[in-house]
Design an enzyme around this catalytic site. Structure first.
Site, PDB file in Angstrom:
ATOM      1  N   ARG A 191       0.826  -1.218   0.000  1.00  0.00           N
ATOM      2  CA  ARG A 191       0.000   0.000   0.000  1.00  0.00           C
ATOM      3  C   ARG A 191       0.854   1.259   0.000  1.00  0.00           C
ATOM      4  NH1 ARG A 191      -3.655  -3.214  -1.862  1.00  0.00           N
ATOM      5  NH2 ARG A 191      -4.246  -4.839  -0.410  1.00  0.00           N
ATOM      6  N   LYS A 197       0.935  -8.723  13.885  1.00  0.00           N
ATOM      7  CA  LYS A 197      -0.325  -9.020  13.200  1.00  0.00           C
ATOM      8  C   LYS A 197      -0.477 -10.531  13.250  1.00  0.00           C
ATOM      9  CE  LYS A 197      -2.458  -8.704   8.563  1.00  0.00           C
ATOM     10  NZ  LYS A 197      -2.408  -8.040   7.239  1.00  0.00           N
ATOM     11  N   GLU A 234      -5.651 -12.133   8.260  1.00  0.00           N
ATOM     12  CA  GLU A 234      -5.329 -12.239   6.835  1.00  0.00           C
ATOM     13  C   GLU A 234      -4.207 -13.258   6.587  1.00  0.00           C
ATOM     14  OE1 GLU A 234      -4.805  -8.076   5.664  1.00  0.00           O
ATOM     15  OE2 GLU A 234      -6.951  -7.962   5.273  1.00  0.00           O
ATOM     16  N   ARG A 279      -2.023  -6.103  17.099  1.00  0.00           N
ATOM     17  CA  ARG A 279      -3.099  -5.497  16.316  1.00  0.00           C
ATOM     18  C   ARG A 279      -4.435  -6.235  16.455  1.00  0.00           C
ATOM     19  NH1 ARG A 279      -2.297  -5.219  10.790  1.00  0.00           N
ATOM     20  NH2 ARG A 279      -2.944  -3.078  10.456  1.00  0.00           N
ATOM     21  N   ASP A 339     -11.951  -1.030   7.533  1.00  0.00           N
ATOM     22  CA  ASP A 339     -10.584  -0.903   7.042  1.00  0.00           C
ATOM     23  C   ASP A 339     -10.342   0.433   6.345  1.00  0.00           C
ATOM     24  OD1 ASP A 339      -8.015  -1.570   6.474  1.00  0.00           O
ATOM     25  OD2 ASP A 339      -8.482  -3.039   4.927  1.00  0.00           O
ATOM     26  N   GLU A 388      -5.182   3.264  15.582  1.00  0.00           N
ATOM     27  CA  GLU A 388      -4.405   3.118  14.339  1.00  0.00           C
ATOM     28  C   GLU A 388      -5.101   3.878  13.216  1.00  0.00           C
ATOM     29  OE1 GLU A 388      -3.248  -0.902  13.133  1.00  0.00           O
ATOM     30  OE2 GLU A 388      -3.126  -0.304  11.041  1.00  0.00           O
ATOM     31  N   GLU A 441      -4.724   4.411   1.009  1.00  0.00           N
ATOM     32  CA  GLU A 441      -5.111   3.173   0.324  1.00  0.00           C
ATOM     33  C   GLU A 441      -6.499   3.273  -0.309  1.00  0.00           C
ATOM     34  OE1 GLU A 441      -4.911  -0.285   2.828  1.00  0.00           O
ATOM     35  OE2 GLU A 441      -5.713  -1.603   1.280  1.00  0.00           O
TER      36      GLU A 441
HETATM   37  O1  GCW Z   1      -6.358  -2.940   4.483  1.00  0.00           O
HETATM   38  C1  GCW Z   1      -5.644  -4.069   4.562  1.00  0.00           C
HETATM   39  C2  GCW Z   1      -4.630  -3.898   3.496  1.00  0.00           C
HETATM   40  C3  GCW Z   1      -3.522  -4.886   3.653  1.00  0.00           C
HETATM   41  C4  GCW Z   1      -2.936  -4.715   5.043  1.00  0.00           C
HETATM   42  C5  GCW Z   1      -4.032  -4.952   6.066  1.00  0.00           C
HETATM   43  C6  GCW Z   1      -3.572  -4.725   7.502  1.00  0.00           C
HETATM   44  C7  GCW Z   1      -0.683  -4.971   5.757  1.00  0.00           C
HETATM   45  O2  GCW Z   1      -5.263  -3.998   2.247  1.00  0.00           O
HETATM   46  O3  GCW Z   1      -2.586  -4.630   2.657  1.00  0.00           O
HETATM   47  O4  GCW Z   1      -1.849  -5.548   5.269  1.00  0.00           O
HETATM   48  O5  GCW Z   1      -5.079  -4.064   5.829  1.00  0.00           O
HETATM   49  O6  GCW Z   1      -3.869  -3.678   8.043  1.00  0.00           O
HETATM   50  O7  GCW Z   1      -2.952  -5.598   8.064  1.00  0.00           O
END
Ligand code: GCW
Length: 679
Positions: free
Chosen positions: A160, A282, A286, A319, A365, A387, A393
Site C-alpha cells: 500500500r 499481526k 489475513e 493489532r 478498514d 491506528e 489506500e
Molecule cells: O487494508 C488491509 C490492506 C492490507 C494490510 C491490512 C492490515 C498490511 O489492504 O494490505 O496488510 O489491511 O492492516 O494488516
C-alpha cells in the site's frame, strides 16, 4: 525533499528584524548528541531563513537564544527558569520563554529530547512568521506513543505504498542511506513522532530474520540514527518465528520451550539495541500465523511476547485487525464490522502491562467514511492505541487530494459514552480516561523513496498533520493545514487561503464522488484503486453493499440485522440502531434502505447519489482550477507535479461519477430528476 523543513528565506520587514535581533548567538553548553542535533537544526534553519548564521557560543555577549536542560548547569537556563514547576512537563515537554532582563529566548526541558522538540517549535514559530518578542509557552505531548508504522518489505516494495519504493531496503538488502534516514528522522521528530516500526506487519520469510544476528547490526544502525531524534525503533515480528527461524516445531504460546525461545531472542535483540522499542504483531489476521493454530487466544499470544520483552522495558503492540477473511458472500450473518470487538472485548483485563492493543479507527478498514470502532470505550483494563492510515489506500492513493486530518479529528472527538455522558475517543487514547500506562496513536505511513517523500506533493500535509494532531488533538485541522502551508510554500496570504481551502474541502469532495452514505468498498479488488461498484461484492473479505433493484446498504441493527449497532454504548447504540436517528453519512453502513428512502434534505437516496456524484466531480475539477490560479507563485517543479495529479484526479472523478451513477440507474431504473447524462 526538505518538505516542511525547507526553511525558506523570510521576507525583510519588522518580524525579520525581530528574528535577526534575537538570533545573533545560540548558547549551548551541554555535550549531548540530541542537544547538538537541536543546535545544528537551529543553525541550519536560521541560516536559511534569515540568510545569516547565529554564532554558536557557551557565553553570550548580547541577545541570544539559549537551549538547555533544567539540570544541565547552564547558568542562563537556571536563571530564566528559576523556581519553575517543571515536573508536569513530563519527559518530552518544553518551555520557551522570552526574557527581556536576561536578553534571551530560552528553550528549557527536563530531557534532551524535550529541548529538540522545543527547538523545532521555535523554528516553526519563526517559519510561520509569528512574534517571538514575548514568548511564554509550555508544551507537552498529549499522547504517550506517537507512532509510525511502515509496511515496507525487504525487497524494496511497500505494501500500500504510493510514493515509490522503500528507503530502508532494496533487493533484500539494507540501503543504509544514512543521509536519507537522518532527514527522515528530522522530519518525524519535528512533528513529535517518537516510535517507528520499520517493516511490514505482514512479516515474510526474510524479514522474519531481522531479529537474528545476520541483520541486527543493520537495524542497530537505523536505531542509532532514530535515537538522536528521540525515536524508538520497533520491528514487526512473525508469530511463527520459533518455527521459521528457530529450530522448534511449534509456536504454541503456552509451550515452555517457545516461551524460552522468545526470551532468549529478546535478550539477543537488546544486546545489540539496548533501547529497542518492541514488537508489532499481526497475528491470526489475513492468513498470518497466530495463537489460534494452537487453540490459544490473543491474550496468551501477546502475553508470551510481553513476558519476553518485559525485563528490557520493551512492549508488544498487538493489532486487533482480526476477522474472517474467508467469508462466503452468501453468508449474511457474519459481519466483519463486528469482528475486532467480538475477539477482543472478552479479553479485556487479561493482557500484561506491557501489551498494547492497536485498533484501527473504524471497524472495517480505513474507508473514506466509517463509524468509530466500538472497541474505543469498551476496553477498560487494557492498554491500547488508535491506528490511522496516512497512506491513502482507499482515499485516492496519493493521486487524489484527500487531506485526512479532518477525518482523524472526527474520530478523536467522537463521544463513546463509556464513562459518563462525555467520554471522547481522544481522552481514551491519551490514557486519561482509564489511566493506561501505554497510550497513544499509530499510523501507517505514506512515505517512500520519491524525491518528495509522499508522491503527491500535497500529501505531505497528511504526514505533517498526523504528527501535529496527535501531539495536540486540540489543534484544528485548519490550523494544522495553515501551518504546513506556511512552512512549505511561504506566507503569501492568497496562496495560504487557496491551498488551505483545497485541503479542507478535499476529504468531503473525495467522499462525494466515491462511495455514498458510508457504504464503502466500491473499489477494484487487490489494488483498491478506482471505481468498481461490485468489485468487493462477491469477495471473501466481508465487504458488501447488497445493492439490488430496490435498495442498498447493510442492515447492522440489532432488531433485524447483524447486531453490530449493539456494540456501542449509550446514545450511540440507539442512534445507529434506528433509521430515523442514524447519522446520514453512515446511513448505508447501518441500514438497508430503498432507493426511494427520503433523507433529511428532502431528497431520495438515489437522487442523493446522483447529486453528490455530479457535484463531487465538478468540485474535483474546481480543485484543479484553483491550483492553476496559483501558477507562478511557487516553485515550478512543485506546481507542475501537483497539477498533474489534480488533472488525473479531475478526470478520474468523472470515471467514478459515471460508473456509480450508471450502476445505480441501471439497478433502480429511476431517472435523475435533473435529467443529466447517465449512461
Ligand atoms: O487494508 C488491509 C490492506 C492490507 C494490510 C491490512 C492490515 C498490511 O489492504 O494490505 O496488510 O489491511 O492492516 O494488516
Amino acid at each position: 525533499y526538505e518538505a516542511w523543513l525547507n526553511y525558506g528565506q523570510l521576507k525583510s520587514g519588522s518580524l525579520y528584524n525581530q528574528y535577526i535581533d534575537w538570533c545573533v548567538e545560540l548558547v549551548v553548553t551541554e555535550d549531548n548528541e540530541t542537544i547538538q542535533a537541536a543546535a545544528a537544526e537551529f543553525i541550519q534553519g536560521m541560516t536559511s531563513m534569515l540568510g545569516k548564521a547565529p554564532l554558536l557560543t557557551a557565553k553570550p555577549e548580547g541577545p541570544c537564544i539559549v537551549i538547555g536542560t533544567f539540570q544541565g548547569g547552564n547558568p542562563l537556563i537556571s536563571r530564566v527558569f528559576a523556581g519553575e514547576r517543571t515536573d508536569s512537563l513530563g519527559p518530552e515537554g518544553f518551555l520557551i520563554r522570552t526574557n527581556a532582563t536576561e536578553q534571551c529566548i530560552a528553550v528549557g526541558a527536563s530531557t534532551p529530547v524535550g529541548i529538540l522538540y522545543g527547538v523545532f517549535h521555535l523554528l516553526r514559530l519563526i517559519g510561520t512568521e509569528s512574534e517571538i518578542d514575548a514568548l511564554n509557552l509550555s508544551m507537552s505531548p498529549v499522547n504517550g506513543l506517537r507512532m509510525i508504522n511502515h509496511w515496507d518489505n525487504f525487497d524494496g516494495s511497500i505494501e500500500r505504498g504510493y510514493a515509490g519504493r522503500s528507503f530502508f531496503y532494496e533487493s533484500n538488502q539494507f540501503l543504509n542511506d544514512t543521509k536519507r534516514l537522518r532527514d527522515y528522522a528530522r522530519l518525524m521528530s519535528s512533528v513529535g513522532i517518537n516510535a517507528i516500526s520499520i517493516n511490514n506487519v505482514n512479516v515474510h520469510e526474510l524479514e522474519s530474520l531481522f531479529i537474528t544476528e545476520q541483520y541486527l547490526p543493520d537495524i542497530a544502525l537505523i536505531a542509532g540514527i532514530f535515537r538522536v531524534y528521540g525515536i524508538k525503533l520497533f520491528l514487526s515480528a512473525n508469530f511463527a518465528s520459533p518455527i521459521q527461524i528457530g529450530a522448534l516445531e511449534t509456536a504454541d504460546p503456552l509451550d515452555p520451550a517457545v516461551r524460552q525461545w522468545w526470551k532468549d531472542k529478546a535478550g539477543e535483540v537488546y544486546r545489540v539495541i539496548p533501547d529497542f522499542g518492541g514488537f508489532v504483531v499481526k497475528a491470526d489476521s489475513e492468513n498470518r500465523p497466530g495463537p489460534f493454530t494452537y487453540g490459544r487466544d490473543h491474550a496468551d499470544g501477546a502475553n508470551m511476547l510481553g513476558e519476553a520483552l518485559e525485563p528490557f522495558g520493551g512492549i508488544v503492540i498487538w493489532r486487533c485487525f482480526v476477522y474472517n477473511c474467508k467469508q462466503d458472500w452468501r453468508d449474511r450473518k457474519t459481519d466483519r464490522a463486528r469482528a475486532a470487538y467480538d475477539h477482543f472485548k472478552p479479553l479485556d483485563g487479561r493482557f500484561n502491562d506491557n501489551v498494547v492493543l492497536q485498533i484501527k479507527n473504524g471497524p472495517m478498514d480505513f474507508q473514506v467514511r466509517e463509524p468509530v470502532s466500538p472497541l474505543f470505550g469498551a476496553l477498560e483494563h487494557t492498554n491500547h492505541l488508535m491506528e490511522f492510515q496516512i497512506a491513502q489506500e482507499y482515499t485516492g492513493q496519493q493521486r487524489h487530494l484527500c487531506y485526512l486530518v479532518p477525518q482523524w479529528k472526527e474520530v478523536l472527538d467522537f463521544n463513546t459514552y463509556a464513562k459518563g455522558q462525555t467520554t471522547l475517543v481522544k481522552h481514551i487514547v491519551d490514557g486519561s480516561v482509564w489511566g493506561n500506562k501505554y497510550n497513544g496513536v499509530a499510523a501507517v505511513t505514506n512515505v517512500g523513496d520519491d524525491m518528495n517523500w509522499t508522491g503527491h506533493g500535497l500529501a505531505q500535509a497528511n504526514l505533517y498533520g498526523y504528527g501535529r494532531l496527535i501531539w495536540n488533538p486540540e489543534l484544528t485541522a485548519k490550523e494544522i493545514a495553515e501551518e504546513w502551508i506556511r512552512l512549505t510554500f511561504g506566507t503569501d496570504k492568497g496562496l495560504v487561503v487557496a491551498i488551505r481551502g483545497m485541503l479542507m474541502d478535499s476529504w468531503r469532495i473525495y467522499e462525494s464522488y466515491t462511495a455514498p452514505l458510508g457504504v464503502g468498498w466500491m473499489v477494484n479488488p487487490d489494488h483498491h484503486y478506482g471505481p468498481n461498484v461490485d468489485g468487493c461484492e462477491y469477495a471473501k473479505w466481508g465487504t458488501y453493499h447488497y445493492a439490488d433493484h430496490k435498495g442498498i446498504g447493510v442492515d447492522r441493527s440489532v432488531k433485524s440485522g447483524t447486531g453490530y449497532s449493539g456494540q456501542y454504548m449509550g446514545l450511540n447504540a440507539s442512534n445507529y440502531e434506528n433509521l430515523a436517528s442514524c447519522p446520514e453519512e453512515l446511513l448505508l453502513f447501518f441500514h438497508h434502505v430503498p432507493y426511494t428512502h427520503v433523507l433529511q434534505s428532502g431528497q431520495t437516496v438515489i437522487q442523493h447519489i446522483y447529486d453528490t456524484h455530479f457535484e463531487g466531480a465538478e468540485q474535483a475539477a474546481q480543485l484543479l482550477a484553483t491550483w492553476e490560479s496559483l501558477e507562478g507563485s511557487m516553485d515550478s517543479g512543485l506546481y507542475v507535479q501537483v497539477k498533474q495529479r489534480l488533472e488525473e484526479q479531475a478526470e478520474h472523478a468523472q470515471e467514478w461519477r459515471d460508473r456509480i451513477n450508471t450502476y445505480f440507474y441501471r439497478k433502480s431504473g429511476i431517472e435523475d430528476l435533473k435529467g443529466r447524462k447517465i449512461y
